[in-house]
Motif scaffolding. Structure first.
Motif: not given
Length: 265
Positions: A102-112, A119-130
């Protein structure tokens, strides 16, 4: 660092003119195991699964990669599938991924930005964990193997009672984790350690649906709400019964949300 290889897996054959959905699986999981129960509810699409390096059908990575390099790997897959005729060059293309995918989906939206119509971002976010936690996990798995992650992942991945009621589905997914390449898993952890696009969400113009599991402690509903609010054209939704693996835990409801959003977009 280098662009890793991702191997696509056909999950459902679409007819002529059908849109294509690339369905990505997250850390420790595989596209076949994660998405196959949702496929019957995605009959409007030609569904192609994408596994992370060293997971499912994809070969293990030889060195560390970034989420941006994973995005390039996905773009390469699309190019190859179109060149071979496995997907029609003019077919509308959509992407949905869970957790790291899902994070990869956001990166695809930025780069391509022109590659996908939704794009579906499931059980994810723009930052996950530390970052340090991911680096520590990478070191553990590199030294001791992915079976060390099975018990903890089972606790994080599924809503209470799901394992007992759905032993075949959960066993299928956990076997994918156990069989994942330890070094590729560690590389994926390192990719997550370096991923944070919270301040770049406003650059994503592709329509995005962010779906959270109502019982997800890894990426709870506020993650989806922040993603949807941050992109230019976003919607947040919650699958109340799910935790961190919505397409497996609630395949019909998850597929319905994706289908309606994508076809409307």
């Amino acid at each position: 660092m280098t662009v890793p290889e991702i191997t696509p897996t056909l999950l459902s054959a679409g007819g002529a003119g059908k849109p294509v959905l690339l369905a990505g699986a997250g850390l420790g999981t595989g596209a076949q195991a994660l998405w196959i129960d949702a496929v019957p509810f995605l009959a409007d699409f030609h569904v192609v699964g994408l596994d992370l390096p060293g997971h499912g059908a994809s070969p293990a990575s030889a060195e560390t990669f970034t989420v941006a390099e994973l995005a390039t790997a996905v773009a390469n897959v699309v190019e190859k599938l179109r060149a071979s005729g496995d997907i029609e060059a003019a077919a509308p293309l959509y992407y949905a991924g869970v957790s790291l995918a899902g994070a990869l989906g956001l990166q695809l939206g930025l780069d391509y930005p022109d590659l996908f119509k939704g794009i579906g971002v499931l059980c994810s976010g723009a930052k996950i964990g530390e970052p340090q936690a991911w680096l520590d996990r990478a070191e553990t798995v590199r030294n001791s193997g992915t079976p060390t992650m099975v018990v903890g992942s089972a606790q994080r991945w599924f809503a209470p009672g799901f394992i007992e009621a759905n032993s075949e589905a959960t066993t299928r997914l956990l076997h994918t984790l156990q069989n994942a390449d330890r070094f590729a898993y560690a590389h994926a952890c390192e990719a997550l350690a370096g991923f944070d696009v919270r301040d770049r969400l406003g650059k994503i113009g592709t329509p995005v649906i962010a779906i959270a599991g109502g019982q997800d402690e890894v990426c709870p509903p506020p993650f989806a709400e922040a993603t949807a609010a941050g992109v230019r054209n976003g919607r947040a939704a919650v699958v109340a019964s799910a935790a961190h693996q919505a397409p497996l835990e609630a395949p019909e409801e998850t597929a319905k949300l994706l289908r309606e959003f994508f076809l409307a977009a």
